[in-house]
Write an enzyme that holds these catalytic residues in place. Sequence first.
Site, short mmCIF file in Angstrom:
data_model
loop_
_atom_site.label_atom_id
_atom_site.label_comp_id
_atom_site.label_asym_id
_atom_site.label_seq_id
_atom_site.Cartn_x
_atom_site.Cartn_y
_atom_site.Cartn_z
N ARG A 27 38.58 -92.40 15.82
CA ARG A 27 38.55 -92.50 17.29
C ARG A 27 37.18 -92.07 17.83
NH1 ARG A 27 43.04 -89.17 20.26
NH2 ARG A 27 41.50 -87.51 20.06
N LYS A 121 37.42 -91.25 24.21
CA LYS A 121 37.37 -89.80 24.35
C LYS A 121 35.95 -89.42 24.69
CE LYS A 121 39.31 -85.69 23.43
NZ LYS A 121 40.53 -85.03 23.15
N GLU A 154 50.02 -90.72 30.82
CA GLU A 154 49.80 -89.57 29.91
C GLU A 154 49.56 -88.32 30.74
OE1 GLU A 154 46.16 -90.16 27.62
OE2 GLU A 154 45.16 -91.05 29.36
C1 LIG Z 1 43.84 -87.83 27.89
C2 LIG Z 1 44.39 -87.45 26.56
N1 LIG Z 1 45.54 -88.03 26.14
C3 LIG Z 1 46.09 -87.72 24.95
C4 LIG Z 1 45.50 -86.77 24.12
C5 LIG Z 1 46.14 -86.42 22.80
O1 LIG Z 1 45.34 -86.85 21.74
P1 LIG Z 1 45.36 -86.11 20.31
O2 LIG Z 1 46.76 -86.11 19.86
O3 LIG Z 1 44.50 -86.95 19.46
O4 LIG Z 1 44.87 -84.74 20.54
C6 LIG Z 1 44.31 -86.15 24.51
C7 LIG Z 1 43.65 -85.16 23.65
O5 LIG Z 1 42.73 -84.49 24.02
C8 LIG Z 1 43.74 -86.50 25.76
O6 LIG Z 1 42.60 -85.94 26.18
#
Ligand SMILES: Cc1ncc(COP(=O)(O)O)c(C=O)c1O
Length: 270
Positions: A27, A121, A154
């Site tokens: 990612r 990200k 989310e």
């Molecule tokens: C906006 C957002 N959604 C979902 C997630 C969850 O991602 P992960 O499981 O890879 O930490 C994150 C993690 O920082 C995030 O910033």
Amino acid sequence: MSISIILFPCWHITGSHLYELEQHLDRFLGSALMAEIPLPFDRSTIRSILIQTVRASECTQGSLRYWLSAGPGDFQLSSSGCSNSALYAIVIESASLQVPASCKVVTSSVPIKSPQFAVMKSVNYLPNVLTKIEGEESGSFTGIWVDNEGFVAEGSNMNVGFVTKDKQLLVPRFDKILSGCTAKRVLTLAEQLVVDGRLSGIISRNVSVEEGKAADEMMLIGSGILVKPVVQWDDQIIGSGKEGQIARALYDLILEDMKSGPPSVRIPIH
Ligand SMILES: Cc1ncc(COP(=O)(O)O)c(C=O)c1O
């Protein structure tokens, strides 16, 4: 330094392993491409630098955070004045993981990011910061975004999952939100609960707010919290109003996966 976007994933260090390193790295590299930040090294060198950083820290319980910036430059918007992109990494020691407490969430009033920015990200996180603060100021854990079509998106830095009345694990599609490494792993681990009959199926599709609020269980999923049960969303009590059994089972599964999962998710530090 340029104002160009910096990326900051994080992943867990448990004992002598890094959890989901490859998935976070995928990612990270995808986000770098979308942000048009050239890589200072190839993937295997970045991977090796990160592992060496954790090894040198001697940390056995914590997380690794790392950044990529367009590098030293002229403080302009464009990265054309930056000579070389730069990778930064920091190891943060933390106490051992605790079973997450149940929480409340509120619908966020902060505008949701457009899909182009939500799927990567980056440090374009002011909306996420404000959503988290809005949640905390209302006595909740976080704000939850609803997209422009009225579907659940989310949380500030976590994904959302539900258990429907007919015992399906339901997760909003990842096409307009961040594709969570933890949520994707949870979807795989949850297959064990289908086999033993605790779940009737696993599905990723659009979820309306109405359907989400009527679910038997709701949970937040992310690498910072693993699986955290939600017992109230706005004024709506979710399910029985108590920690859901599936949320707890998924938390236990992912914790076990961190300790003894397959080599695809556990990379040795030494
Ligand atoms: C906006 C957002 N959604 C979902 C997630 C969850 O991602 P992960 O499981 O890879 O930490 C994150 C993690 O920082 C995030 O910033």
